[in-house]
Design an enzyme around this catalytic site. Structure first.
Site: not given
Ligand code: ZN
Length: 499
Positions: A263-264, A267, A293
């Site tokens: 997830h990170e 980003h 996101e």
């Molecule tokens: Zn996030």
């Protein structure tokens, strides 16, 4: 040339803000609890300096003059985009008195440690006075910004420019109508998936090794970034060439670090992909939290929780964790990581129930901002809404109202962007696959270049040059919609649960 002077001035502003980001990163990863008060003063001072540069008459004058210089330029040129963003930032910032900006920064910096303690001790009352102060400051901020229809509009606009509360509500109503029957159908078929294999012993050093290997394969560049530990994982950047991701490990549960790291990294790759000539300018960040996101959720879920991905990576995972995964087939593992059930913690929720967690927060925040809910009644209201949406009641506040870092940081109006990101992740991915039908097959071979390059060209490189609406329209030819996301989810879960 006023444009050059404006650029120099905004570059200084960017430097101050990025330096503050380093202090913020340090606070959440390295700083001992004793450092909180000094850190609040340091960040307060930096926010004051930034606000003064941002709102100075000289900045306003340079923007007015620069507007004339860029008047004939292409709308999509870097300079025209810079001046548009500068004008928007200036108009927003000049609505806020410096005292209020500093008070918000100091209060939220102190509140972080109080929240950490309250969460650890399951003690909402310890956090309540801070939270009351934060909402009080937020009310003051909203009055300064002004709003079209409801106070919440002013908050949402900070994170998702141009998105009214009314439109989020409309999207959420649409989503809810389709999610509720899907959640029910899955619940009736709950035995189809067993996820106990995820709750075995997974040594942390191997978890780290595997996570970093996966995100390196995705394209996260460790020469221009690094990963550290944090209570509540996040990503921040000091430049496109220095991007920090964070994670947390559970030795008896593989999910938080594995999917958190994916997830990170989503980003992080967005920030690393911003054009170098926009670095060190106010355009050198992602354009909105929703678009941000969409990137993290795409790499975490659409890629990282796909059958194709695990067809390639599962043998490696199995080799690293023989005790946990010997004799467990890839299909059992794939179904386990996609098990859907009502749970208490948002960041660990599956793709089906995730958006229900957001709706709870969206409605509570609005109720507080509209004066319909007092902070002292928040834990009870949280539990009631949670039961309403997810059918379960948190056993304590640590697993309920105290779980998120956001309110302690003053991030109110932020949560809806998570759901907008979920919707956008599918819209963007569909578009990428439409243009490059080979992408799913590449993922199944552990290759991600075509997808990442598509994202870089269409989304990452632009930074903040376009507003989120402009970017979404440009890339997908439409606005944010629920249809693609629900189709994706229904197809995936119909298969997994034999619905
Ligand atoms: Zn996030």
């Amino acid at each position: 040339m006023s444009l050059d002077e404006l650029k120099a001035r905004l570059s200084e502003l960017n430097n101050v803000n990025r330096a503050a980001a380093i202090l913020g990163w340090d606070q959440q990863t390295m700083m001992p609890p004793g450092g909180a008060e000094a850190r609040a003063r340091q960040l307060g001072t930096l926010s004051k300096i930034a606000h003064e540069i941002q709102t100075a008459d000289e900045t306003g004058r340079l923007i007015e003059d620069a507007k004339k210089e860029v008047a004939g330029m292409d709308y999509e040129s870097d300079d025209a985009a810079l001046v548009r963003a500068a004008e928007y930032d200036y108009e927003q910032a000049t609505k806020l008195p410096t005292d209020l900006v500093v008070a918000i920064m100091e209060t939220t910096t102190l509140a972080h440690e109080v929240w950490v303690e309250a969460r650890a001790n399951n003690d909402f009352e310890h956090f309540r006075p801070m939270l009351e102060k934060i909402f009080d400051l937020t009310h003051q901020m909203v009055e300064c910004f002004g709003y079209k229809e409801v106070p919440y509009d002013a908050l949402l606009d900070q994170y998702e420019r141009g998105m009214p509360t009314r439109e989020v509500k409309r999207l959420f109503d649409e989503l809810k109508q389709e999610l509720v029957p899907l959640v029910k159908a899955i619940a009736e078929n709950q035995d189809a998936v067993d996820d106990s294999v995820l709750h075995r012993s997974y040594p942390i050093d191997k978890q780290r090794e595997f996570g970093e290997k996966v995100v390196s394969a995705y394209g996260f560049d460790f020469k221009r970034g690094r990963q550290d530990l944090a209570v509540h994982p996040f990503c921040t950047h000091f430049s496109a060439n220095d991007v920090r991701i964070t994670t947390r490990f559970d030795p008896n549960w593989i999910n938080p670090a594995l999917f958190g790291t994916m997830h990170e990294s989503g980003h992080g790759m967005y920030e690393q992909g911003i054009a170098q000539n926009l670095d060190n300018s106010i355009l050198g960040s992602g354009t909105s939290l929703g678009v941000h996101e969409s990137q993290s959720r795409m790499w975490e879920n659409i890629v990282g929780r796909s059958r194709g991905f695990w067809g390639h990576f599962y043998p490696e995972l199995q080799a690293l964790f023989p005790d946990a995964l010997n004799g467990v087939t890839v299909d059992t593992f794939y179904k386990a990581i996609n098990k859907s059930y009502p749970s208490f913690i948002r960041v660990e929720a599956d793709e089906v129930t995730y958006n229900l967690h957001i709706m709870v927060r969206f409605e509570l925040e609005q109720a507080i901002m509209n004066g319909e809910l007092a902070i002292k009644d928040l834990p009870a209201a949280w539990n009631a809404k949670f039961e309403d949406y997810l059918g379960i009641v948190p056993p304590n506040d640590a697993q309920g109202v105290l779980q998120d870092v956001h309110w302690s940081s003053g991030l109110i109006g932020y949560f809806p962007t998570y759901s907008l990101g979920n919707l956008l992740s599918v819209q963007f991915y569909d578009k990428a696959v439409q243009e490059h039908p080979e992408i799913p097959n590449e993922i199944a071979r552990g290759k991600f270049d075509t997808l990442l390059n598509w994202l870089r060209v269409n989304i990452h490189q632009h930074g903040r040059k376009f507003t989120p609406q402009e970017l979404v329209q440009h890339v997908t030819g439409t606005s944010i919609q629920t249809g693609p996301f629900m189709r994706y989810l229904t197809e995936k879960y119909t298969d997994i649960y034999n619905l």
